[in-house]
Write a protein that holds these residues in place. Structure first.
Motif, mmCIF file in Angstrom:
data_model
loop_
_atom_site.group_PDB
_atom_site.id
_atom_site.type_symbol
_atom_site.label_atom_id
_atom_site.label_comp_id
_atom_site.label_asym_id
_atom_site.label_seq_id
_atom_site.Cartn_x
_atom_site.Cartn_y
_atom_site.Cartn_z
ATOM 1 N N SER A 326 0.845 -1.197 0.000
ATOM 2 C CA SER A 326 0.000 0.000 0.000
ATOM 3 C C SER A 326 0.877 1.243 0.000
ATOM 4 O O SER A 326 2.103 1.175 0.204
ATOM 5 C CB SER A 326 -0.910 0.005 1.219
ATOM 6 N N ALA A 327 0.261 2.404 -0.205
ATOM 7 C CA ALA A 327 1.007 3.660 -0.185
ATOM 8 C C ALA A 327 1.641 3.887 1.180
ATOM 9 O O ALA A 327 2.790 4.340 1.286
ATOM 10 C CB ALA A 327 0.080 4.806 -0.555
ATOM 11 N N GLU A 442 0.415 -1.303 -7.195
ATOM 12 C CA GLU A 442 -0.287 -0.062 -6.881
ATOM 13 C C GLU A 442 -1.767 -0.181 -7.201
ATOM 14 O O GLU A 442 -2.623 0.264 -6.433
ATOM 15 C CB GLU A 442 0.358 1.066 -7.700
ATOM 16 N N SER A 450 -4.517 1.743 0.115
ATOM 17 C CA SER A 450 -3.882 3.044 -0.113
ATOM 18 C C SER A 450 -4.849 4.188 0.131
ATOM 19 O O SER A 450 -4.475 5.223 0.700
ATOM 20 C CB SER A 450 -3.339 3.121 -1.546
#
Length: 530
Positions: A326-327, A442, A450
């Protein structure tokens, strides 16, 4: 009465009786001898004068135990290959323990697919051997041997592929050799049984056999061409491994993988005052592709005194991370890499497009050390659901599984002069399996993990941080929602310094002279606090 040959009829009768007795004796000896692979099968059909028709179902190489065992082993290898193929397919989306690779799983998946296809074709056309198939298998085996040598001997490819990639290419090589040996053994068994049961080896083929030969030959030729293209792509990867990173690589996440950190400039200005360092974050591509040159020019122009950037996992020289990523997890890795590099700020965070998601999360976690935010046409968190669209993810996966063939990289390297820099971080970087794998990671969590990370970061964002928002006028004209979301981001903190719209600028605002000058101006104001 004597015959014209000088012997009596009685003598001839005696001779015939002797021959019959000898033949009976031979049959008796054969019957009493221990059965072997030939005599124990179809015992009533081995009389020399009672040959079968070539079309008789009994005329089959499957009569031989060696052929049957070979087929059983081929089935076993196919099951093992399918299990291996399934594990690597799953690891593209969720990394099983011990199956993490620091490059991408696409090369491993290609070799596993190649081995599985080879075995399936062997089973499908098992009883119809062909010289053309053996030649194609020999070529495939030779190319796979070259691949194995390349992958193992080049340090970077060996590092990126790990034991999973090495095992996959060696498995594909061994299965190619097995296919070659199997086809040759079946050809021998077919010859043996036809000669034993029909009196001669059959050189003719039925229409069905010719169709099978044609299909098997086409299949094996396609596999050979695929391996040839993969070999060419591996050569390009070996060449690209010679491009050294400008910065240093630091281990993160329990020493699982490394991130590339690069810094340039001085901590102080001409008066000796310590100034914030500009921390760059790229958008769809790495910082090196555009923002790097911009930052160097900004130092020369005196707009900033120092900048740093960390390539996100999977971009440029950085390794890929285990899935899912995840971010927020990527920001933790970036934060750790900066700490290991001894870079503690203070920072002015500058980012563009989706990179602004990462900068915002970093800002919320280090608010006391962040002296300003410069967001260049940033992506709003509400658009992360588009980034995580299922259709886009499927296209990325398709691009990934064909990326080892180098259908775009090879022609561009040969005919368009694409260099190592182009492939590692430049205009051709999007073609590499590592980049595609990163974008797939992503995509898989953009609308879930995210989005949760960035929404949470907004709730804890330090409100006093100065914010400069620079938007693309072209983007706003194309999408009314984009303008609405840019307006929402202008309220990210309570200290909005400026919201500029560069009329003729694209998403990469710095590519226009007006955009470049404006960004430098806003950076100068935040860095020098003017």
């Amino acid at each position: 009465m004597k015959s014209i040959w000088g012997g009596s009829r009685e003598d001839q009768n005696d001779t015939g009786s002797d021959r019959a007795s000898a033949r009976n004796s031979q049959h008796a000896e054969r019957d009493s001898a221990p059965p072997d692979e030939h005599t124990r099968l179809l015992p009533n059909r081995v009389e020399g004068s009672n040959y079968l028709s070539p079309d008789d179902p009994a005329v089959s190489p499957y009569n031989l135990w060696s052929i049957r065992i070979t087929r059983y082993f081929t089935i076993l290898f196919t099951l093992i290959g399918f299990a291996w193929w399934t594990i690597i397919l799953v690891s593209t989306f969720i990394t099983p323990p011990g199956f993490y690779t620091r490059g991408s799983t696409f090369f491993s998946f290609s070799y596993a697919s190649l081995a599985l296809a080879n075995l399936l074709f062997t089973l499908l056309f098992f009883a119809v051997p062909s010289k053309a198939v053996r030649i194609a298998s020999l070529v495939t085996s030779g190319l796979l041997l070259i691949d194995a040598v390349l992958l193992i001997s080049v340090q970077q490819t060996r590092y990126e592929e790990g034991w999973v990639g090495i095992t996959s290419v060696l498995w594909a090589f061994v299965m190619a050799i097995w296919t070659l040996a199997t086809d040759r053994l079946v050809a021998w068994g077919k010859y043996e049984e036809e000669e034993r049961l029909t009196g001669r080896a059959e050189t003719r083929r039925t229409l069905g056999e010719w169709v099978a030969v044609l299909l098997s030959t086409i299949s094996m030729v396609i596999l050979a061409v695929a391996v040839f293209l993969m070999t060419c792509t591996l050569f390009l990867r070996a060449l690209d491994a010679g491009l050294a990173p400008p910065g240093k690589l630091y281990w993160v996440d329990g020493d699982k993988y490394r991130l590339h950190v690069y810094c340039n400039g001085n901590h102080t200005d001409g008066t000796g005052s310590r100034l914030p360092t500009v921390l760059l974050e790229g958008g769809e591509g790495p910082v090196e592709d555009g923002l790097w040159e911009f930052a160097d020019n900004a130092i020369k122009n005196g707009s900033i005194s120092r900048y740093c950037f960390v390539d996100r996992p999977g971009l440029a020289w950085s390794d890929t991370a285990p899935s899912p990523l995840s971010a927020g997890m990527a920001v933790e890795a970036i934060d750790e890499a900066l700490a290991r590099a001894g870079e503690n700020g203070p920072w002015v965070l500058m980012s563009t497009d989706i990179g602004s998601i990462y900068s915002r999360i970093l800002s919320s976690r280090h608010g006391e050390n962040v002296k300003g935010l410069v967001l260049i046409d940033p992506l709003h968190e509400d658009f992360l659901s588009d980034v995580g669209a299922a259709g886009q993810g499927f296209i990325l996966w398709l691009r990934g599984i064909i990326s080892p063939l180098g259908l775009d990289r090879i022609p561009q390297a040969l005919f368009k002069g694409r260099s190592k820099k182009d492939r590692v971080w430049g205009r051709s970087a999007y073609q590499t399996g590592k980049y595609i794998f990163t974008k797939l990671q992503e995509n898989l969590v953009a609308g879930t993990l995210s989005q949760r990370d960035v929404v949470s970061s907004r709730a804890i964002q330090t409100q006093g941080i100065p914010l400069s928002l620079i938007s693309s006028g072209a983007h706003i004209r194309e999408d009314s929602q984009w303008e609405e979301k840019q307006r929402d981001l202008s309220g990210l903190t309570h200290n909005l310094q400026h919201w500029d719209i560069v009329n003729d600028a694209p998403n990469q605002v710095w590519k226009t002279l007006e955009g470049r000058n404006l960004i430098e101006k806003r950076l100068r104001q935040l860095v020098h606090q003017k």
